[in-house]
Design a protein around this motif. Structure first.
Motif, PDB file in Angstrom:
ATOM      1  N   LEU A 225       5.921   8.995 -10.779  1.00 54.48           N
ATOM      2  CA  LEU A 225       5.807   7.807  -9.926  1.00 54.48           C
ATOM      3  C   LEU A 225       4.401   7.214 -10.015  1.00 54.48           C
ATOM      4  CD1 LEU A 225       7.758   9.013  -6.765  1.00 54.48           C
ATOM      5  CD2 LEU A 225       8.412   7.113  -8.257  1.00 54.48           C
ATOM      6  N   LEU A 226       3.388   8.083 -10.002  1.00 55.29           N
ATOM      7  CA  LEU A 226       2.011   7.591 -10.111  1.00 55.29           C
ATOM      8  C   LEU A 226       1.770   6.967 -11.485  1.00 55.29           C
ATOM      9  CD1 LEU A 226      -0.335  10.210  -8.400  1.00 55.29           C
ATOM     10  CD2 LEU A 226       0.172   7.877  -7.685  1.00 55.29           C
ATOM     11  N   THR A 227       2.289   7.614 -12.530  1.00 59.01           N
ATOM     12  CA  THR A 227       2.093   7.084 -13.876  1.00 59.01           C
ATOM     13  C   THR A 227       2.674   5.680 -14.007  1.00 59.01           C
ATOM     14  OG1 THR A 227       2.150   9.315 -14.815  1.00 59.01           O
ATOM     15  CG2 THR A 227       2.550   7.486 -16.322  1.00 59.01           C
ATOM     16  N   VAL A 228       3.896   5.501 -13.501  1.00 59.34           N
ATOM     17  CA  VAL A 228       4.525   4.181 -13.559  1.00 59.34           C
ATOM     18  C   VAL A 228       3.771   3.192 -12.671  1.00 59.34           C
ATOM     19  CG1 VAL A 228       6.653   2.890 -13.125  1.00 59.34           C
ATOM     20  CG2 VAL A 228       6.768   5.187 -14.097  1.00 59.34           C
ATOM     21  N   ALA A 229       3.292   3.669 -11.513  1.00 53.59           N
ATOM     22  CA  ALA A 229       2.537   2.791 -10.612  1.00 53.59           C
ATOM     23  C   ALA A 229       1.299   2.232 -11.303  1.00 53.59           C
ATOM     24  CB  ALA A 229       2.143   3.555  -9.351  1.00 53.59           C
ATOM     25  N   PHE A 230       0.643   3.069 -12.127  1.00 57.78           N
ATOM     26  CA  PHE A 230      -0.560   2.621 -12.817  1.00 57.78           C
ATOM     27  C   PHE A 230      -0.249   1.586 -13.892  1.00 57.78           C
ATOM     28  CE2 PHE A 230      -2.635   6.915 -11.742  1.00 57.78           C
ATOM     29  CZ  PHE A 230      -3.067   6.411 -10.533  1.00 57.78           C
ATOM     30  N   HIS A 231       1.014   1.503 -14.324  1.00 57.35           N
ATOM     31  CA  HIS A 231       1.395   0.457 -15.265  1.00 57.35           C
ATOM     32  C   HIS A 231       1.453  -0.911 -14.579  1.00 57.35           C
ATOM     33  CE1 HIS A 231       2.034   2.991 -18.656  1.00 57.35           C
ATOM     34  NE2 HIS A 231       3.030   3.668 -18.125  1.00 57.35           N
ATOM     35  N   TYR A 232       1.691  -0.895 -13.281  1.00 60.18           N
ATOM     36  CA  TYR A 232       1.813  -2.147 -12.533  1.00 60.18           C
ATOM     37  C   TYR A 232       0.510  -2.549 -11.835  1.00 60.18           C
ATOM     38  CZ  TYR A 232       6.880  -1.843 -13.112  1.00 60.18           C
ATOM     39  OH  TYR A 232       8.142  -1.776 -13.640  1.00 60.18           O
ATOM     40  N   SER A 233      -0.309  -1.577 -11.440  1.00 56.06           N
ATOM     41  CA  SER A 233      -1.531  -1.863 -10.680  1.00 56.06           C
ATOM     42  C   SER A 233      -2.636  -0.952 -11.174  1.00 56.06           C
ATOM     43  CB  SER A 233      -1.297  -1.643  -9.175  1.00 56.06           C
ATOM     44  OG  SER A 233      -0.181  -2.378  -8.722  1.00 56.06           O
ATOM     45  N   SER A 234      -3.870  -1.355 -10.916  1.00 58.94           N
ATOM     46  CA  SER A 234      -5.015  -0.566 -11.356  1.00 58.94           C
ATOM     47  C   SER A 234      -5.212   0.636 -10.423  1.00 58.94           C
ATOM     48  CB  SER A 234      -6.281  -1.418 -11.347  1.00 58.94           C
ATOM     49  OG  SER A 234      -6.680  -1.700 -10.023  1.00 58.94           O
ATOM     50  N   PRO A 235      -5.774   1.744 -10.954  1.00 55.79           N
ATOM     51  CA  PRO A 235      -6.059   2.899 -10.098  1.00 55.79           C
ATOM     52  C   PRO A 235      -6.975   2.551  -8.925  1.00 55.79           C
ATOM     53  CG  PRO A 235      -6.223   3.501 -12.410  1.00 55.79           C
ATOM     54  CD  PRO A 235      -6.067   2.010 -12.370  1.00 55.79           C
ATOM     55  N   VAL A 236      -7.886   1.601  -9.123  1.00 53.49           N
ATOM     56  CA  VAL A 236      -8.789   1.206  -8.039  1.00 53.49           C
ATOM     57  C   VAL A 236      -8.010   0.600  -6.880  1.00 53.49           C
ATOM     58  CG1 VAL A 236     -10.666  -0.371  -7.419  1.00 53.49           C
ATOM     59  CG2 VAL A 236     -10.739   0.887  -9.583  1.00 53.49           C
ATOM     60  N   LEU A 237      -7.005  -0.225  -7.186  1.00 52.34           N
ATOM     61  CA  LEU A 237      -6.190  -0.829  -6.139  1.00 52.34           C
ATOM     62  C   LEU A 237      -5.323   0.217  -5.439  1.00 52.34           C
ATOM     63  CD1 LEU A 237      -4.944  -3.298  -4.659  1.00 52.34           C
ATOM     64  CD2 LEU A 237      -3.334  -3.489  -6.575  1.00 52.34           C
ATOM     65  N   LEU A 238      -4.814   1.189  -6.197  1.00 56.85           N
ATOM     66  CA  LEU A 238      -3.858   2.141  -5.637  1.00 56.85           C
ATOM     67  C   LEU A 238      -4.524   3.320  -4.935  1.00 56.85           C
ATOM     68  CD1 LEU A 238      -1.245   2.322  -8.537  1.00 56.85           C
ATOM     69  CD2 LEU A 238      -1.157   0.950  -6.451  1.00 56.85           C
ATOM     70  N   ALA A 239      -5.799   3.576  -5.211  1.00 51.16           N
ATOM     71  CA  ALA A 239      -6.460   4.762  -4.661  1.00 51.16           C
ATOM     72  C   ALA A 239      -6.314   4.900  -3.141  1.00 51.16           C
ATOM     73  CB  ALA A 239      -7.933   4.764  -5.066  1.00 51.16           C
ATOM     74  N   PRO A 240      -6.512   3.835  -2.347  1.00 50.16           N
ATOM     75  CA  PRO A 240      -6.407   4.015  -0.890  1.00 50.16           C
ATOM     76  C   PRO A 240      -5.034   4.469  -0.425  1.00 50.16           C
ATOM     77  CG  PRO A 240      -7.511   1.941  -1.416  1.00 50.16           C
ATOM     78  CD  PRO A 240      -6.934   2.468  -2.697  1.00 50.16           C
ATOM     79  N   PHE A 241      -3.978   4.117  -1.150  1.00 53.50           N
ATOM     80  CA  PHE A 241      -2.636   4.456  -0.694  1.00 53.50           C
ATOM     81  C   PHE A 241      -2.321   5.942  -0.876  1.00 53.50           C
ATOM     82  CE2 PHE A 241      -2.630  -0.053  -1.650  1.00 53.50           C
ATOM     83  CZ  PHE A 241      -2.040  -0.574  -0.513  1.00 53.50           C
ATOM     84  N   GLY A 242      -3.111   6.632  -1.681  1.00 56.30           N
ATOM     85  CA  GLY A 242      -2.939   8.069  -1.801  1.00 56.30           C
ATOM     86  C   GLY A 242      -3.205   8.792  -0.484  1.00 56.30           C
ATOM     87  N   TYR A 243      -4.034   8.166   0.371  1.00 55.43           N
ATOM     88  CA  TYR A 243      -4.365   8.797   1.653  1.00 55.43           C
ATOM     89  C   TYR A 243      -3.197   8.757   2.632  1.00 55.43           C
ATOM     90  CZ  TYR A 243      -9.164   9.462   0.268  1.00 55.43           C
ATOM     91  OH  TYR A 243     -10.282   9.905  -0.384  1.00 55.43           O
ATOM     92  N   LEU A 244      -2.145   8.042   2.282  1.00 58.59           N
ATOM     93  CA  LEU A 244      -0.938   8.113   3.108  1.00 58.59           C
ATOM     94  C   LEU A 244      -0.356   9.518   3.110  1.00 58.59           C
ATOM     95  CD1 LEU A 244       0.944   4.794   2.235  1.00 58.59           C
ATOM     96  CD2 LEU A 244      -0.063   5.424   4.428  1.00 58.59           C
ATOM     97  N   GLN A 245      -0.712  10.334   2.118  1.00 59.15           N
ATOM     98  CA  GLN A 245      -0.210  11.700   2.093  1.00 59.15           C
ATOM     99  C   GLN A 245      -0.650  12.465   3.341  1.00 59.15           C
ATOM    100  OE1 GLN A 245      -0.899  13.817  -1.583  1.00 59.15           O
ATOM    101  NE2 GLN A 245      -0.444  15.800  -0.674  1.00 59.15           N
ATOM    102  N   ILE A 246      -1.834  12.162   3.862  1.00 60.46           N
ATOM    103  CA  ILE A 246      -2.292  12.827   5.093  1.00 60.46           C
ATOM    104  C   ILE A 246      -1.385  12.454   6.252  1.00 60.46           C
ATOM    105  CG2 ILE A 246      -4.220  13.105   6.692  1.00 60.46           C
ATOM    106  CD1 ILE A 246      -6.119  12.448   4.427  1.00 60.46           C
ATOM    107  N   LEU A 247      -1.032  11.156   6.345  1.00 61.40           N
ATOM    108  CA  LEU A 247      -0.124  10.716   7.403  1.00 61.40           C
ATOM    109  C   LEU A 247       1.241  11.375   7.262  1.00 61.40           C
ATOM    110  CD1 LEU A 247       0.720   8.868   9.762  1.00 61.40           C
ATOM    111  CD2 LEU A 247       1.185   7.074   8.062  1.00 61.40           C
ATOM    112  N   PHE A 248       1.767  11.393   6.038  1.00 64.44           N
ATOM    113  CA  PHE A 248       3.071  12.013   5.814  1.00 64.44           C
ATOM    114  C   PHE A 248       3.023  13.512   6.128  1.00 64.44           C
ATOM    115  CE2 PHE A 248       3.778   8.531   2.450  1.00 64.44           C
ATOM    116  CZ  PHE A 248       4.375   7.711   3.385  1.00 64.44           C
ATOM    117  N   ALA A 249       1.918  14.165   5.779  1.00 65.83           N
ATOM    118  CA  ALA A 249       1.783  15.594   6.077  1.00 65.83           C
ATOM    119  C   ALA A 249       1.770  15.836   7.581  1.00 65.83           C
ATOM    120  CB  ALA A 249       0.506  16.144   5.437  1.00 65.83           C
ATOM    121  N   THR A 250       1.116  14.943   8.326  1.00 61.05           N
ATOM    122  CA  THR A 250       1.087  15.069   9.782  1.00 61.05           C
ATOM    123  C   THR A 250       2.498  14.938  10.357  1.00 61.05           C
ATOM    124  OG1 THR A 250      -1.144  14.121   9.818  1.00 61.05           O
ATOM    125  CG2 THR A 250       0.071  14.159  11.897  1.00 61.05           C
ATOM    126  N   LEU A 251       3.257  13.964   9.874  1.00 61.85           N
ATOM    127  CA  LEU A 251       4.619  13.753  10.375  1.00 61.85           C
ATOM    128  C   LEU A 251       5.538  14.917   9.995  1.00 61.85           C
ATOM    129  CD1 LEU A 251       5.055   9.940   9.561  1.00 61.85           C
ATOM    130  CD2 LEU A 251       4.566  11.000  11.778  1.00 61.85           C
TER     131      LEU A 251
END
Length: 288
Positions: A225-251
């Motif tokens: 999923l990350l590999t395909v995501a990088f085909h559509y957007s730059s890693p710099v743009l997507l980096a902040p959304f990785g922190y959603l894992q903390i929210l998902f882990a909390t839930l």
């Protein structure tokens, strides 16, 4: 690039964060009754089998010939170390707090990039590192119940993950992504098989065994999923959304383990996330 493509990348990145959070929560659940080493062994076997089934028919045994074998071996060992250390942390610590502390890895990359890659950090990045470590101190504050030796485990896994990212950067395009991922999976599977005499007590029941095998599928799926995501957007743009894992882990910690972080832990988690987001924003400005 059309306007829909960055949105696709963001959605795929969010899906990957959810997959990784679910992977960690399922690993924590299975390790409680089967042990950390058994869970990781089956996960790596499933991951390697899946990647081999995918890559070998397309590229043959030539996919195993890599141009930088030493770096590939170190990358595989660093990922295996992450798995061993972080799952050990999850077996002893709440899911949300352990995940948040592990997410200081991007900040550790800034520290390690100087001696390993010769890259210099600017004052803003140093500030983000300092704020991130402040967040860790808030999470493990004295009297909060988490200031135990076990809290060093997610810090150690974050350091291994930072090294893993830097090794991936050093490998770059010298080897294909398929060869790199297959080689990494085989290193993990081989390493855990060599350790098999230390933890073998027979195979677990089939439902648990299948659940462990699904961890390999989830891990491969998340990285895809990350590999395909990088085909559509730059890693710099997507980096902040990785922190959603903390929210998902909390839930997931609340739903599966009935754990709610206290106010201090939530504050520390928020500080760590903000420091990472600030670092990503600085990288975005530098990229522009």
């Amino acid at each position: 690039m059309s306007l829909s493509r960055p949105l696709k990348g963001i959605l795929l990145s969010c899906a990957a964060a959810l997959a990784f959070a679910f992977h960690d929560s399922l690993s924590k659940y299975l390790a409680a009754s089967n042990g950390v080493l058994m869970v990781i062994w089956v996960r790596y076997l499933a991951q390697s089998l899946l990647l081999a089934t995918w890559q070998l028919p397309r590229h043959g045994l030539g996919v195993l010939r890599v141009n930088c074998p030493v770096l590939q071996l170190l990358r595989g060992l660093s990922l295996l170390s992450i798995s061993l250390i972080f799952l050990s942390a999850l077996s002893l610590l709440p899911l949300a707090e352990a995940t948040a502390v592990h997410f200081i890895a991007p900040l550790l990359v800034i520290l390690l990039a100087m001696p390993l890659l010769g890259e210099r950090a600017n004052p803003g990045q140093w500030l983000a590192v300092g704020i991130g470590f402040l967040g860790v101190l808030i999470v493990v504050r004295p009297g909060g119940g988490l200031l135990t030796p076990a809290m060093f485990l997610p810090v150690a896994s974050a350091a291994c993950y930072a090294l893993y990212q830097l090794l991936t950067r050093r490998i770059g395009t010298r080897d294909s992504a398929g060869a790199t991922n297959l080689f990494t999976g085989l290193v993990g599977a081989t390493g855990m098989t060599l350790l098999l005499p230390l933890f073998w007590q027979g195979l677990p029941p089939w439902p648990q065994l299948l659940a462990m095998g699904s961890l390999g599928v989830i891990a491969v799926g998340g990285h895809m999923l990350l590999t395909v995501a990088f085909h559509y957007s730059s890693p710099v743009l997507l980096a902040p959304f990785g922190y959603l894992q903390i929210l998902f882990a909390t839930l997931l910690g609340l739903l599966l383990f009935d754990h709610v972080p206290d106010g201090g832990a939530l504050l520390g988690i928020g500080v760590i996330a903000l420091s990472g987001l600030g670092s990503a924003w600085l990288q975005a400005r530098r990229h522009r």
